[in-house]
Design an enzyme around this catalytic site. Sequence first.
Site, PDB file in Angstrom:
ATOM      1  N   ASN A  62      -1.589  -5.362  -8.575  1.00 34.95           N
ATOM      2  CA  ASN A  62      -1.722  -3.919  -8.651  1.00 34.95           C
ATOM      3  C   ASN A  62      -2.575  -3.518  -9.844  1.00 34.95           C
ATOM      4  O   ASN A  62      -2.554  -4.155 -10.894  1.00 34.95           O
ATOM      5  CB  ASN A  62      -0.363  -3.220  -8.662  1.00 34.95           C
ATOM      6  CG  ASN A  62       0.580  -3.656  -9.753  1.00 34.95           C
ATOM      7  OD1 ASN A  62       0.742  -4.838 -10.034  1.00 34.95           O
ATOM      8  ND2 ASN A  62       1.250  -2.688 -10.369  1.00 34.95           N
ATOM      9  N   GLU A  64      -3.399  -0.060 -11.879  1.00 31.66           N
ATOM     10  CA  GLU A  64      -3.025   1.344 -12.060  1.00 31.66           C
ATOM     11  C   GLU A  64      -4.135   2.125 -12.754  1.00 31.66           C
ATOM     12  O   GLU A  64      -5.057   1.559 -13.338  1.00 31.66           O
ATOM     13  CB  GLU A  64      -1.732   1.443 -12.875  1.00 31.66           C
ATOM     14  CG  GLU A  64      -0.541   0.921 -12.133  1.00 31.66           C
ATOM     15  CD  GLU A  64       0.761   1.068 -12.890  1.00 31.66           C
ATOM     16  OE1 GLU A  64       1.796   0.811 -12.266  1.00 31.66           O
ATOM     17  OE2 GLU A  64       0.762   1.419 -14.090  1.00 31.66           O
ATOM     18  N   CYS A  73      -2.467  -1.015  -4.860  1.00 32.85           N
ATOM     19  CA  CYS A  73      -1.406  -2.019  -4.801  1.00 32.85           C
ATOM     20  C   CYS A  73      -1.981  -3.426  -4.647  1.00 32.85           C
ATOM     21  O   CYS A  73      -3.103  -3.613  -4.160  1.00 32.85           O
ATOM     22  CB  CYS A  73      -0.487  -1.738  -3.619  1.00 32.85           C
ATOM     23  SG  CYS A  73       0.362  -0.157  -3.685  1.00 32.85           S
ATOM     24  N   GLU A  75      -1.106  -5.822  -2.568  1.00 34.70           N
ATOM     25  CA  GLU A  75      -1.310  -6.233  -1.178  1.00 34.70           C
ATOM     26  C   GLU A  75      -2.647  -5.736  -0.647  1.00 34.70           C
ATOM     27  O   GLU A  75      -3.406  -6.487  -0.027  1.00 34.70           O
ATOM     28  CB  GLU A  75      -0.176  -5.696  -0.288  1.00 34.70           C
ATOM     29  CG  GLU A  75       1.185  -6.211  -0.672  1.00 34.70           C
ATOM     30  CD  GLU A  75       1.939  -5.319  -1.669  1.00 34.70           C
ATOM     31  OE1 GLU A  75       3.175  -5.292  -1.614  1.00 34.70           O
ATOM     32  OE2 GLU A  75       1.286  -4.648  -2.514  1.00 34.70           O
ATOM     33  N   CYS A 112       5.029  -1.411   0.026  1.00 38.28           N
ATOM     34  CA  CYS A 112       5.209   0.034   0.163  1.00 38.28           C
ATOM     35  C   CYS A 112       4.677   0.491   1.525  1.00 38.28           C
ATOM     36  O   CYS A 112       4.053  -0.285   2.259  1.00 38.28           O
ATOM     37  CB  CYS A 112       4.500   0.763  -0.981  1.00 38.28           C
ATOM     38  SG  CYS A 112       2.689   0.807  -0.823  1.00 38.28           S
ATOM     39  N   CYS A 115       0.849   0.061   2.048  1.00 36.85           N
ATOM     40  CA  CYS A 115       0.493  -1.346   2.251  1.00 36.85           C
ATOM     41  C   CYS A 115       0.935  -1.825   3.626  1.00 36.85           C
ATOM     42  O   CYS A 115       0.235  -2.610   4.271  1.00 36.85           O
ATOM     43  CB  CYS A 115       1.087  -2.213   1.147  1.00 36.85           C
ATOM     44  SG  CYS A 115       0.243  -1.966  -0.435  1.00 36.85           S
TER      45      CYS A 115
END
Length: 160
Positions: A62, A64, A73, A75, A112, A115
Site C-alpha cells: 500500500n 498512502e 492498496c 493488491e 477491501c 480491491c
Amino acid sequence: MRKITVESSLEVYSSLQELPNDIQMLMQQAIEARAKAYSPYSNFQVGAALSLDNGKIITGNNQENASYPSGLCAERTAIYYAGSQHPNSKITRMAITASSKTKVTDKPIPPCGACRQAILEYEIKQKQPIEIYFMGKVGEVAKSSSLTNLLPFIFDKEVL
C-alpha cells in the site's frame, strides 16, 4: 417475495507453516513487500504477492497519500503492475498480509471492497479464478478458491 441465501466457503490454516511450501514462499514475498509499505497516516501496512502462469511473482504494497483517495492498496498495486507488464499472463494465486503498527493483527484480513472489485475484473478477463490467501501479521491464514467467495454479488460489464 423470495429469500436468497448466500454462502461462502473458505479453507482456514492454523498458521503459515501449515500451508504448502509454494504458498509459504508466496506469502513470504507478500510479507517482504508489506515491510516496504508507505503508510505514515494509517500505520497499517499491507503486502501482496501474485503468482503468474508464466512463473513470475509480482509484489505490491500500500502507498498512502495525505490526500487519502490518492493512495493505492497493495493488491491493486500488484494487479495493475501485472496487467501492464504481463498483459497476456494469468494470475493464478494471490497472497495478502496486513499488519498494524498500533496493535497485533492475528486474524485473516481480506481485501477491501475496491480491491475485491479489481480482482474480480481480472478473474473475468482471464476466464479463470484466482486463489486468494490472506492473513494478518500472525495467526490463521484463510484461502478462497475464487474472488466470488468474497464478493458473491458481482458487478461486471453485464450490468452496464
